[in-house]
Motif scaffolding. Structure first.
Motif, PDB file in Angstrom:
ATOM      1  N   SER A 106      22.646  -7.980  57.986  1.00  0.00           N
ATOM      2  CA  SER A 106      21.878  -8.839  59.630  1.00  0.00           C
ATOM      3  C   SER A 106      20.729  -9.286  59.009  1.00  0.00           C
ATOM      4  O   SER A 106      20.492  -8.741  57.641  1.00  0.00           O
ATOM      5  CB  SER A 106      21.459  -6.913  60.586  1.00  0.00           C
ATOM      6  N   GLN A 107      20.150 -10.139  59.335  1.00  0.00           N
ATOM      7  CA  GLN A 107      18.668 -10.119  58.800  1.00  0.00           C
ATOM      8  C   GLN A 107      17.630  -9.630  58.594  1.00  0.00           C
ATOM      9  O   GLN A 107      17.129  -8.756  59.196  1.00  0.00           O
ATOM     10  CB  GLN A 107      18.084 -11.394  59.880  1.00  0.00           C
ATOM     11  N   SER A 108      17.280  -8.887  57.222  1.00  0.00           N
ATOM     12  CA  SER A 108      16.202  -7.883  57.058  1.00  0.00           C
ATOM     13  C   SER A 108      14.950  -8.695  56.106  1.00  0.00           C
ATOM     14  O   SER A 108      15.150 -10.272  56.362  1.00  0.00           O
ATOM     15  CB  SER A 108      16.546  -7.267  56.360  1.00  0.00           C
ATOM     16  N   PHE A 109      14.011  -7.844  56.416  1.00  0.00           N
ATOM     17  CA  PHE A 109      12.876  -8.379  55.530  1.00  0.00           C
ATOM     18  C   PHE A 109      12.622  -7.272  54.309  1.00  0.00           C
ATOM     19  O   PHE A 109      13.213  -7.203  53.196  1.00  0.00           O
ATOM     20  CB  PHE A 109      11.374  -8.731  56.722  1.00  0.00           C
ATOM     21  N   ALA A 110      11.054  -7.926  54.350  1.00  0.00           N
ATOM     22  CA  ALA A 110      11.025  -7.184  52.769  1.00  0.00           C
ATOM     23  C   ALA A 110      10.606  -6.525  52.083  1.00  0.00           C
ATOM     24  O   ALA A 110      11.242  -5.842  50.908  1.00  0.00           O
ATOM     25  CB  ALA A 110       9.310  -7.974  52.506  1.00  0.00           C
ATOM     26  N   VAL A 111      10.376  -5.229  53.298  1.00  0.00           N
ATOM     27  CA  VAL A 111      10.985  -3.996  53.727  1.00  0.00           C
ATOM     28  C   VAL A 111      12.051  -4.336  54.138  1.00  0.00           C
ATOM     29  O   VAL A 111      12.626  -4.223  55.464  1.00  0.00           O
ATOM     30  CB  VAL A 111       9.967  -3.393  54.589  1.00  0.00           C
ATOM     31  N   THR A 112      13.548  -4.052  53.140  1.00  0.00           N
ATOM     32  CA  THR A 112      14.488  -4.038  53.732  1.00  0.00           C
ATOM     33  C   THR A 112      15.485  -3.040  54.616  1.00  0.00           C
ATOM     34  O   THR A 112      16.091  -3.761  55.242  1.00  0.00           O
ATOM     35  CB  THR A 112      15.931  -3.982  52.560  1.00  0.00           C
ATOM     36  N   ASP A 113      14.929  -2.405  55.051  1.00  0.00           N
ATOM     37  CA  ASP A 113      15.365  -1.404  56.184  1.00  0.00           C
ATOM     38  C   ASP A 113      14.340  -2.093  57.488  1.00  0.00           C
ATOM     39  O   ASP A 113      14.793  -0.815  58.634  1.00  0.00           O
ATOM     40  CB  ASP A 113      15.450   0.839  55.827  1.00  0.00           C
ATOM     41  N   TYR A 114      14.026  -3.154  57.445  1.00  0.00           N
ATOM     42  CA  TYR A 114      13.400  -3.501  58.556  1.00  0.00           C
ATOM     43  C   TYR A 114      14.527  -4.697  58.849  1.00  0.00           C
ATOM     44  O   TYR A 114      14.070  -5.088  58.467  1.00  0.00           O
ATOM     45  CB  TYR A 114      12.113  -3.747  58.312  1.00  0.00           C
ATOM     46  N   VAL A 115      15.204  -4.895  59.996  1.00  0.00           N
ATOM     47  CA  VAL A 115      15.691  -5.707  60.369  1.00  0.00           C
ATOM     48  C   VAL A 115      15.269  -6.134  62.128  1.00  0.00           C
ATOM     49  O   VAL A 115      15.234  -5.451  63.135  1.00  0.00           O
ATOM     50  CB  VAL A 115      17.553  -4.463  60.612  1.00  0.00           C
ATOM     51  N   ASP A 116      15.855  -7.880  61.799  1.00  0.00           N
ATOM     52  CA  ASP A 116      15.786  -8.146  63.214  1.00  0.00           C
ATOM     53  C   ASP A 116      16.708  -7.333  64.377  1.00  0.00           C
ATOM     54  O   ASP A 116      17.527  -7.503  63.743  1.00  0.00           O
ATOM     55  CB  ASP A 116      16.620  -9.576  63.345  1.00  0.00           C
ATOM     56  N   PHE A 117      16.183  -7.332  65.075  1.00  0.00           N
ATOM     57  CA  PHE A 117      17.235  -6.562  66.134  1.00  0.00           C
ATOM     58  C   PHE A 117      18.686  -7.520  66.763  1.00  0.00           C
ATOM     59  O   PHE A 117      19.410  -7.004  66.737  1.00  0.00           O
ATOM     60  CB  PHE A 117      15.861  -5.926  66.829  1.00  0.00           C
ATOM     61  N   LEU A 118      17.731  -8.488  67.415  1.00  0.00           N
ATOM     62  CA  LEU A 118      18.853  -9.335  67.776  1.00  0.00           C
ATOM     63  C   LEU A 118      20.578 -10.265  67.366  1.00  0.00           C
ATOM     64  O   LEU A 118      21.478 -10.076  67.605  1.00  0.00           O
ATOM     65  CB  LEU A 118      17.751 -10.744  68.807  1.00  0.00           C
ATOM     66  N   ASP A 119      19.294 -10.384  65.845  1.00  0.00           N
ATOM     67  CA  ASP A 119      20.686 -10.282  65.501  1.00  0.00           C
ATOM     68  C   ASP A 119      21.767  -9.372  64.902  1.00  0.00           C
ATOM     69  O   ASP A 119      22.783  -9.417  64.138  1.00  0.00           O
ATOM     70  CB  ASP A 119      19.960 -10.959  63.383  1.00  0.00           C
ATOM     71  N   PHE A 120      20.800  -8.235  64.424  1.00  0.00           N
ATOM     72  CA  PHE A 120      22.055  -6.985  64.447  1.00  0.00           C
ATOM     73  C   PHE A 120      23.075  -6.925  65.736  1.00  0.00           C
ATOM     74  O   PHE A 120      23.753  -6.376  65.431  1.00  0.00           O
ATOM     75  CB  PHE A 120      20.497  -5.970  63.878  1.00  0.00           C
ATOM     76  N   LEU A 121      21.794  -7.375  66.799  1.00  0.00           N
ATOM     77  CA  LEU A 121      23.195  -6.827  67.651  1.00  0.00           C
ATOM     78  C   LEU A 121      24.138  -7.841  67.884  1.00  0.00           C
ATOM     79  O   LEU A 121      25.182  -7.754  68.645  1.00  0.00           O
ATOM     80  CB  LEU A 121      22.020  -6.795  69.199  1.00  0.00           C
ATOM     81  N   ALA A 122      23.635  -8.859  67.440  1.00  0.00           N
ATOM     82  CA  ALA A 122      25.014 -10.460  67.534  1.00  0.00           C
ATOM     83  C   ALA A 122      25.875  -9.569  66.724  1.00  0.00           C
ATOM     84  O   ALA A 122      27.100 -10.178  66.764  1.00  0.00           O
ATOM     85  CB  ALA A 122      24.192 -12.112  67.459  1.00  0.00           C
ATOM     86  N   ASN A 123      25.136  -9.091  65.609  1.00  0.00           N
ATOM     87  CA  ASN A 123      26.232  -8.858  64.446  1.00  0.00           C
ATOM     88  C   ASN A 123      27.207  -7.774  65.427  1.00  0.00           C
ATOM     89  O   ASN A 123      28.288  -7.568  64.895  1.00  0.00           O
ATOM     90  CB  ASN A 123      26.066  -8.670  62.854  1.00  0.00           C
ATOM     91  N   LEU A 124      26.412  -7.256  65.665  1.00  0.00           N
ATOM     92  CA  LEU A 124      27.526  -5.584  66.631  1.00  0.00           C
ATOM     93  C   LEU A 124      28.554  -6.477  67.251  1.00  0.00           C
ATOM     94  O   LEU A 124      29.511  -5.730  67.191  1.00  0.00           O
ATOM     95  CB  LEU A 124      26.241  -4.875  66.911  1.00  0.00           C
ATOM     96  N   LYS A 125      27.917  -6.806  68.023  1.00  0.00           N
ATOM     97  CA  LYS A 125      28.917  -7.694  69.367  1.00  0.00           C
ATOM     98  C   LYS A 125      30.170  -7.911  68.028  1.00  0.00           C
ATOM     99  O   LYS A 125      31.256  -8.068  68.437  1.00  0.00           O
ATOM    100  CB  LYS A 125      28.559  -8.725  69.999  1.00  0.00           C
TER     101      LYS A 125
ATOM    102  N   PRO B 292      16.272 -18.593  59.689  1.00  0.00           N
ATOM    103  CA  PRO B 292      17.104 -19.374  60.818  1.00  0.00           C
ATOM    104  C   PRO B 292      17.120 -18.306  61.497  1.00  0.00           C
ATOM    105  O   PRO B 292      17.694 -18.322  62.914  1.00  0.00           O
ATOM    106  CB  PRO B 292      17.913 -19.976  60.588  1.00  0.00           C
ATOM    107  N   ARG B 293      17.873 -16.937  60.724  1.00  0.00           N
ATOM    108  CA  ARG B 293      18.210 -16.322  61.915  1.00  0.00           C
ATOM    109  C   ARG B 293      17.265 -14.373  62.565  1.00  0.00           C
ATOM    110  O   ARG B 293      17.674 -13.498  62.263  1.00  0.00           O
ATOM    111  CB  ARG B 293      19.357 -15.203  61.052  1.00  0.00           C
ATOM    112  N   ALA B 294      15.798 -15.006  61.698  1.00  0.00           N
ATOM    113  CA  ALA B 294      14.680 -14.212  62.441  1.00  0.00           C
ATOM    114  C   ALA B 294      14.728 -14.576  63.851  1.00  0.00           C
ATOM    115  O   ALA B 294      13.843 -15.716  64.171  1.00  0.00           O
ATOM    116  CB  ALA B 294      13.419 -13.901  61.444  1.00  0.00           C
ATOM    117  N   ASN B 295      14.071 -13.929  64.780  1.00  0.00           N
ATOM    118  CA  ASN B 295      14.519 -13.713  66.348  1.00  0.00           C
ATOM    119  C   ASN B 295      13.540 -13.165  66.890  1.00  0.00           C
ATOM    120  O   ASN B 295      12.837 -13.262  67.687  1.00  0.00           O
ATOM    121  CB  ASN B 295      15.726 -13.354  66.829  1.00  0.00           C
ATOM    122  N   GLY B 296      12.841 -12.837  66.088  1.00  0.00           N
ATOM    123  CA  GLY B 296      10.709 -12.297  66.514  1.00  0.00           C
ATOM    124  C   GLY B 296      10.778 -10.791  66.614  1.00  0.00           C
ATOM    125  O   GLY B 296       8.876 -10.677  66.796  1.00  0.00           O
TER     126      GLY B 296
END
Length: 404
Positions: A310-329, A361-365
């Motif tokens: 999933s999309q992560s950010f400069a601190v890599t354990d911060y993950v885009d919640f919606l991208d993670f849920l889409a990948n989980l599904k 593109p995979r950052a959902n907010g």
């Protein structure tokens, strides 16, 4: 870029060194202002007591391209590392792009901008001196989300926002919640908009911590470039929106922020949350965590793989919640019903009322903490367990069950 100076600031704190940035001098005049209640007061807590100092001067000059007017007060508490002083100003329009010329109403001398009580004092002063129907509070500085990244210089400390290199202090998420609670009490109602002109603050954990005191929450999932918000473009559009709701004002900020970086090489994110929706969102998260804590070993590996992809950010354990849920599904984990993930997707999506990105593109907010290594989880688990988000959702228990 703040994504670059973020690391430099962390190292500077460790080494006892604070880079001195170039900044223009401000007007040393004192002005007495007779305040009449207006529609809005925009309160900017601008902490330049660090290596972002020169960008503070840049942003102040942007504000002065527009200035306060009959509808909007623009009120700043400006700390500068170069001058080692803190000044309170009502921003007024000028035609000088090189110097800050707005009148100084109070020169406070040395103030600890990393002390949450300094923020409360500013809000109290600003709202008494420049009363309004609605208030927008902006904290300008470095940010690191709800915890600090470990740069290999010892155990990380909570340096969540507003780093003051002169004192070594920072406002933690818990202190931010306390400051905003007191500020809302001073105002007499929730802060209409709270925004972080700082890195990594668009997190559901932080939003949950402050939701009792804030209506609309704005910030970035990713690091911000050093120039931060485009105050001139934002204020110009805001001025052309009489009677705008707080949600609309924050959406305009999100749009203008992303637009200002479309012709640069920066990758940016910005989003806006409606915190009135958080109780139902967190209730749905709690139902989800209760349902998935007993996955078998193979399913746990799929869960962690979804997080890693999933999309992560400069601190890599911060993950885009919606991208993670889409990948989980998409992982089709046995025992994890797609319908339950869809319900959570809808709930989290409803929280985000604006999301503007450039090269993301995979950052959902909205981001959430998902460490995928037990060492990372263990380092921060105790602090996390004291956060309101964990109390409401038991997200930490879910993470522990995935990483055991």
């Amino acid at each position: 870029m703040r994504s670059v100076v973020f690391l430099l600031a962390a190292l500077a704190l460790w080494q006892g060194f604070a880079p001195v940035a170039k900044a223009e001098t401000t007007a040393e005049t004192t002005a007495e202002t007779t305040a009449q209640p207006k529609e809005w007061t925009f309160l900017i807590f601008l902490n330049g007591n660090n290596n972002l100092d020169s960008f503070g001067t840049l942003n102040l000059n942007q504000m002065e391209k527009v200035g306060s007017n009959a509808r909007i007060n623009i009120v700043v508490q400006w700390a500068s590392l170069r001058t080692r002083t803190v000044k309170r100003m009502l921003i007024q329009k000028d035609n000088d792009p090189a110097r800050v010329t707005s009148p100084v109403i109070e020169d406070l001398g040395r103030v600890d901008m990393g002390d949450w009580r300094s923020l409360v004092n500013f809000v109290k002063w600003g709202t008494e001196r420049f009363p309004a129907t609605k208030y927008f509070l902006d904290i300008w500085d470095h940010g690191s989300g709800w915890h600090a990244k470990n740069y290999g210089i010892g155990n990380p400390a909570p340096m969540d926002i507003s780093w003051d290199d002169l004192t070594g202090n920072h406002i933690t998420t818990a202190q931010l919640a306390q400051a905003l609670e007191e500020s809302a009490r001073i105002i007499g109602h929730k802060i209409d908009i709270y925004g972080s002109d700082a890195c990594l603050m668009a997190m559901i954990e932080i939003a949950t911590e402050v939701r009792g005191s804030v209506g609309i929450y704005a910030g970035s999932e990713e690091n911000e470039p050093g120039a931060g918000w485009p105050y001139d473009a934002f204020l110009t559009r805001w001025n052309n929106l009489p009677d705008a709701t707080p949600a609309l004002v924050a959406k305009v900020l999100s749009e203008e922020y992303a637009k200002s970086y479309r012709t640069t090489n920066d990758a940016v994110t910005f989003s806006v949350f409606d915190l009135e929706r958080l109780p139902s969102v967190n209730g749905e998260i709690r139902r989800f965590t209760d349902a998935v804590r007993n996955l078998d070993g193979a399913s746990v590996r799929k869960f962690l793989d979804a997080a890693k992809q999933s999309q992560s950010f400069a601190v890599t354990d911060y993950v885009d919640f919606l991208d993670f849920l889409a990948n989980l599904k998409a992982s089709r984990i046995p025992g994890l019903e797609p319908a339950s993930i869809d319900r959570l997707l809808r709930a989290v999506r409803s929280l985000v009322i604006a999301n503007d990105t450039v090269r993301f593109p995979r950052a959902n907010g909205v981001s959430v903490w998902i460490p995928t290594a037990i060492q990372t989880y263990s380092r921060h688990a105790d602090l996390y367990s004291r956060m309101q988000f964990d109390h409401e959702t038991r997200w930490g228990d879910l993470l522990a069950s995935m990483l055991k």
